[in-house]
Design a protein around this motif. Structure first.
Motif, mmCIF file in Angstrom:
data_model
loop_
_atom_site.group_PDB
_atom_site.id
_atom_site.type_symbol
_atom_site.label_atom_id
_atom_site.label_comp_id
_atom_site.label_asym_id
_atom_site.label_seq_id
_atom_site.Cartn_x
_atom_site.Cartn_y
_atom_site.Cartn_z
ATOM 1 N N SER A 24 -1.983 -48.572 -50.294
ATOM 2 C CA SER A 24 -2.357 -47.428 -51.066
ATOM 3 C C SER A 24 -3.134 -46.453 -49.874
ATOM 4 O O SER A 24 -4.030 -46.897 -49.454
ATOM 5 N N PRO A 25 -2.694 -45.210 -49.796
ATOM 6 C CA PRO A 25 -3.509 -44.414 -48.768
ATOM 7 C C PRO A 25 -4.798 -44.185 -49.240
ATOM 8 O O PRO A 25 -5.906 -44.242 -48.314
ATOM 9 N N THR A 26 -5.146 -44.326 -50.512
ATOM 10 C CA THR A 26 -6.444 -44.133 -51.039
ATOM 11 C C THR A 26 -7.311 -45.261 -50.652
ATOM 12 O O THR A 26 -8.629 -44.949 -50.446
ATOM 13 N N LEU A 27 -6.671 -46.635 -50.895
ATOM 14 C CA LEU A 27 -7.659 -47.764 -50.791
ATOM 15 C C LEU A 27 -7.348 -48.372 -49.476
ATOM 16 O O LEU A 27 -8.247 -49.234 -49.138
ATOM 17 N N ARG A 28 -6.533 -47.954 -48.578
ATOM 18 C CA ARG A 28 -6.469 -48.551 -47.332
ATOM 19 C C ARG A 28 -7.722 -48.664 -46.532
ATOM 20 O O ARG A 28 -7.948 -49.580 -45.629
ATOM 21 N N PRO A 29 -8.661 -47.500 -46.463
ATOM 22 C CA PRO A 29 -9.907 -47.666 -45.856
ATOM 23 C C PRO A 29 -10.592 -48.973 -46.218
ATOM 24 O O PRO A 29 -11.311 -49.489 -45.356
ATOM 25 N N HIS A 75 3.057 -63.118 -55.976
ATOM 26 C CA HIS A 75 2.920 -63.326 -57.386
ATOM 27 C C HIS A 75 1.699 -62.688 -57.921
ATOM 28 O O HIS A 75 1.328 -62.774 -59.116
ATOM 29 N N LYS A 76 0.858 -62.024 -57.282
ATOM 30 C CA LYS A 76 -0.270 -61.455 -57.713
ATOM 31 C C LYS A 76 -0.102 -59.901 -57.736
ATOM 32 O O LYS A 76 0.590 -59.422 -58.710
ATOM 33 N N THR A 77 -0.719 -59.427 -56.738
ATOM 34 C CA THR A 77 -0.511 -57.796 -56.710
ATOM 35 C C THR A 77 0.520 -57.212 -56.868
ATOM 36 O O THR A 77 0.982 -56.026 -57.356
ATOM 37 N N LEU A 78 1.856 -57.721 -56.331
ATOM 38 C CA LEU A 78 3.235 -57.253 -56.196
ATOM 39 C C LEU A 78 3.909 -57.523 -57.514
ATOM 40 O O LEU A 78 4.968 -57.004 -57.643
ATOM 41 N N GLY A 107 9.723 -48.655 -54.016
ATOM 42 C CA GLY A 107 9.640 -48.045 -52.698
ATOM 43 C C GLY A 107 8.181 -48.019 -52.445
ATOM 44 O O GLY A 107 7.140 -48.376 -52.877
ATOM 45 N N ARG A 108 8.025 -47.175 -51.331
ATOM 46 C CA ARG A 108 6.502 -47.218 -50.684
ATOM 47 C C ARG A 108 5.672 -46.539 -51.704
ATOM 48 O O ARG A 108 4.452 -47.047 -51.720
ATOM 49 N N ASP A 109 6.199 -45.555 -52.113
ATOM 50 C CA ASP A 109 5.173 -44.753 -53.149
ATOM 51 C C ASP A 109 4.902 -45.528 -54.394
ATOM 52 O O ASP A 109 3.891 -45.488 -54.768
ATOM 53 N N GLY A 110 5.913 -46.130 -54.911
ATOM 54 C CA GLY A 110 5.770 -46.919 -56.108
ATOM 55 C C GLY A 110 4.912 -48.140 -55.908
ATOM 56 O O GLY A 110 4.056 -48.300 -56.745
ATOM 57 N N VAL A 111 4.804 -48.588 -54.714
ATOM 58 C CA VAL A 111 3.833 -49.680 -54.505
ATOM 59 C C VAL A 111 2.395 -49.149 -54.624
ATOM 60 O O VAL A 111 1.590 -49.691 -55.112
ATOM 61 N N ALA A 112 2.327 -48.016 -53.836
ATOM 62 C CA ALA A 112 1.004 -47.368 -53.695
ATOM 63 C C ALA A 112 0.583 -46.908 -55.271
ATOM 64 O O ALA A 112 -0.551 -47.324 -55.558
ATOM 65 N N THR A 113 1.386 -46.550 -55.998
ATOM 66 C CA THR A 113 1.168 -46.178 -57.291
ATOM 67 C C THR A 113 0.554 -47.221 -58.145
ATOM 68 O O THR A 113 -0.175 -47.206 -58.835
ATOM 69 N N MET A 114 1.322 -48.331 -57.894
ATOM 70 C CA MET A 114 0.989 -49.557 -58.765
ATOM 71 C C MET A 114 -0.219 -50.087 -58.527
ATOM 72 O O MET A 114 -1.166 -50.495 -59.306
ATOM 73 N N VAL A 115 -0.510 -50.226 -57.083
ATOM 74 C CA VAL A 115 -1.805 -50.831 -56.661
ATOM 75 C C VAL A 115 -3.023 -49.595 -57.218
ATOM 76 O O VAL A 115 -4.014 -50.092 -57.771
ATOM 77 N N ASP A 116 -2.799 -48.386 -56.962
ATOM 78 C CA ASP A 116 -3.774 -47.466 -57.376
ATOM 79 C C ASP A 116 -4.045 -47.529 -59.026
ATOM 80 O O ASP A 116 -5.209 -47.594 -59.228
#
Ligand SMILES: Cc1ncc(COP(=O)(O)O)c(C=O)c1O
Length: 473
Positions: free
Chosen positions: A281-286, A302-305, A365-374
Motif C-alpha cells: 500500500s503506498p499509504t502504509l509502505r512508510p 493465508h493472513k493479509t492476502l 492486481g496491484r491496485d486491488g491489493v493496496a485497496t484491500m490492505v488499506d
C-alpha cells in the motif's frame, strides 16, 4: 461389470460428490454474512458424530460426504466470516478459492521442476510478483511453505547456513556439534514461532539475547547496538526483527536497526507474517522503510492476502544460502542444474501453493491489493474509534495497521466480555495478556469485512459489556 462399467460408475460417483460439494460450498459462502461465527458443536460432539470403530465395509462416496457434512459442519467456526477477528486469520478471495479447488483437482507434487511445470511456473510468477509488490530484491529466492512459522524456520535455516559459512563452518555437512557459536538477537516481543524455529534449528530459544522494546513492542535501536557491541567481534550473528507485532501491529525501526546489525556483520531476518503486506500500500509502505535491506523475510498468504489455508512464504535475498540449507539430490529424481522448488523449502513432496497466490494477485492486481490492505487498516481504525467512545473502554495500542487491543476497564471485566463474545456468535475476537493486562485482540484480516460488520461487532461488545456491568451491580 466390465472395466468400462467400473470407470463409468466411478465417474458418476465423482460427479455426484463434486455437485454435492458445490451445493454445500454455495450454501456455506452465502450464509457467511448472517451465520453465527461460533461453532454449534464441540470437539466431543463432532468426534462422536464421525466416530465409532472403522467398519470393514466402505461406503458410497456421496454418502461419505453427506456424513462428513452432517458430522463436522456443526463444529465449523466461521473463520471466513466478515465478523471473524480472532488471532490473525485471513478470509478467502473468490479466485483464490477456485484456484485452491484446482490445486486439489490437479493434485500436483510441486517438489520438482519436472514433476509439475504448472506448479513451478505459477510459483515463479507469483514469487516475482510478490517481490515486486513488497519492494524486495528481485533476485531473492521464494519458497512456498505452510505458514508463517515454517517461513520463519526456513529463513532462519538459510541464516544459520550463511553466518556459519562466513566463519568457515559448513553446518549442512558438519552439523552443530563443535561448531562456532551462533549469536541470535531477538526483540522482547518477537512472535513465539521465532522461538520454535530456533529450537528446531538447534540454536536454542533460551540462548537468544532479548533486546528491549518500547511501549508498542518495537525494538530499541540503541539497545540492539549495545547488545551487539557487548559481544565478541566476528561471531556468527542473526538479528530477528518484526513487521507487525501480534498485539499492537507495530513495526520495528528497520532503517536504524538493519544499519546497526549489518555494521556487525549480522544476518537480519524480518518476521512479517501479516505486516509485510503494508508494503503493498503506498499509504502504509512508510511503516516498512528500510526493511528491504534485510536478508530474509517471512510472510503469510493465508493472513493479509486472503488465500485459503495453508500458505506461507519464505523469502531469502541470497538464494544460494537458502538452496544450501534446503537443497536435496537423489538418484531417482529428475533434476538438472536449475534449483528445484524443493530447494527453497523444508519439504520434499508438497502441495502446489503457488496457484492460489497467483490467482489472488491476478484477481486483485496491484491496485486491488493496496485497496484491500488499506481497507483492513481502515476497519481496524474504525474499531478503535468507535470503541474508544464507549464509556470505560480503552484502546491499549497505537493502531497503525490491522491489530487493535482493547481493555474494558478491569482485567476481570475484559476476560468476561471476551468469554461471552465467543459464545454470543455475533463476532469472534480472542483474549490475550499484553504488558501485564488482559486485552481483547481484534485482528481485521478479512477482505469481506465491511463498516457495517464493524458497527455490528461494536454494538455486540457494548451490549455484552452492559450485561457484565449490570450483573456485577
Ligand atoms: C508475527 C507473526 N509471526 C508468525 C506467525 C505464525 O504464522 P502461522 O500461524 O501462519 O504459522 C504469526 C501468526 O499469527 C504472527 O502473527
Amino acid at each position: 461389470m466390465d472395466q468400462r462399467g467400473v470407470d463409468q460408475q466411478e465417474a458418476d460417483q465423482q460427479r455426484a460428490v463434486l455437485e454435492r460439494v458445490l451445493a454445500e460450498s454455495l450454501d456455506f459462502l452465502g450464509g457467511l454474512p448472517s451465520r453465527p461465527v461460533n461453532a454449534r458443536a464441540d470437539v466431543d460432539e463432532v468426534a462422536a458424530a464421525l466416530g465409532g470403530p472403522l467398519r470393514r465395509e466402505g461406503a458410497d462416496p456421496l454418502a461419505v460426504i453427506e456424513e462428513l457434512v452432517a458430522g463436522a459442519e456443526p463444529g465449523v467456526v466461521a473463520m471466513p466470516s466478515p465478523r471473524f477477528f480472532g488471532w490473525v486469520i485471513g478470509g478467502v478471495l473468490p479466485a483464490a478459492l477456485g484456484a485452491d479447488w484446482l490445486t486439489s483437482l490437479w493434485d500436483q507434487n510441486a517438489g520438482l521442476l519436472v514433476s509439475s511445470p504448472a506448479a513451478a511456473g505459477a510459483e515463479r510468477v507469483a514469487g516475482d510478483w510478490l517481490l515486486d509488490l513488497l519492494g524486495l530484491p528481485a533476485e531473492s529466492a521464494v519458497g512456498f511453505v505452510t505458514g508463517g512459522m515454517m517461513a520463519n524456520f526456513t529463513c532462519l535455516a538459510a541464516a544459520r547456513d550463511a553466518v556459519l559459512r562466513r566463519v568457515g563452518w559448513d553446518v549442512e555437512a558438519d552439523g552443530l556439534p563443535g561448531s562456532p557459536p551462533v549469536r541470535v538477537l531477538v526483540g522482547r516481543e518477537r512472535h513465539d514461532t521465532i522461538d520454535l524455529s530456533l529450537r528446531l534449528l538447534g540454536l536454542g530459544a533460551g540462548r537468544a539475547i532479548e533486546i528491549e522494546v518500547d511501549q508498542q513492542g518495537r525494538i530499541v535501536p540503541e539497545a540492539l547496538a549495545a547488545a551487539l557491541e557487548d559481544g565478541p567481534t566476528d561471531v556468527a550473528t542473526i538479528v530477528c526483527l518484526q513487521a507487525g507485532n501480534v498485539h499492537s501491529g507495530a513495526y520495528d525501526p528497520f532503517d536504524d536497526a538493519i544499519a546497526i546489525a549489518h555494521r556487525y556483520g549480522a544476518w537480519v531476518h524480518v518476521d512479517g507474517a501479516f505486516g509485510l503486506w503494508a508494503a503493498a500500500s503506498p499509504t502504509l509502505r512508510p511503516l516498512l522503510v528500510g526493511a528491504e535491506r534485510a536478508d530474509s523475510w517471512a510472510t503469510d498468504a493465508h493472513k493479509t492476502l486472503n488465500v485459503p489455508y495453508d500458505n506461507g512464504i519464505a523469502i531469502v535475498a541470497d538464494a544460494a544460502s537458502l538452496h544450501a540449507a534446503m537443497g536435496i539430490h537423489a538418484a531417482y529424481l529428475i533434476q538438472d542444474a536449475r534449483p528445484d522448488p524443493m530447494a527453497a523449502v523444508p519439504e520434499f513432496s508438497r502441495r502446489a501453493r503457488g496457484f492460489t497466490v497467483w490467482a489472488a494477485l491476478r484477481s486483485l492486481g496491484r491496485d486491488g491489493v493496496a485497496t484491500m490492505v488499506d481497507g483492513l487498516a481502515a476497519r481496524a481504525g474504525r474499531f478503535a474509534d468507535l470503541l474508544s467512545r464507549v464509556d470505560g473502554v480503552e484502546i491499549v495500542n497505537d493502531v497503525v495497521f490491522t491489530q487493535v487491543c482493547v481493555s474494558f476497564g478491569t482485567d476481570a471485566v475484559t476476560r468476561e466480555v471476551a468469554r461471552r463474545l465467543l459464545t454470543d456468535g455475533t463476532a469472534w475476537m480472542t483474549p490475550s495478556t499484553w504488558h501485564g493486562r488482559t486485552v481483547l485482540r481484534i485482528s481485521v484480516s478479512n477482505h469481506s469485512t465491511t463498516d457495517a460488520d464493524v458497527d455490528a461487532s461494536v454494538a455486540a461488545l457494548s451490549r455484552i459489556l452492559n450485561e457484565v456491568r449490570a450483573e456485577a451491580g
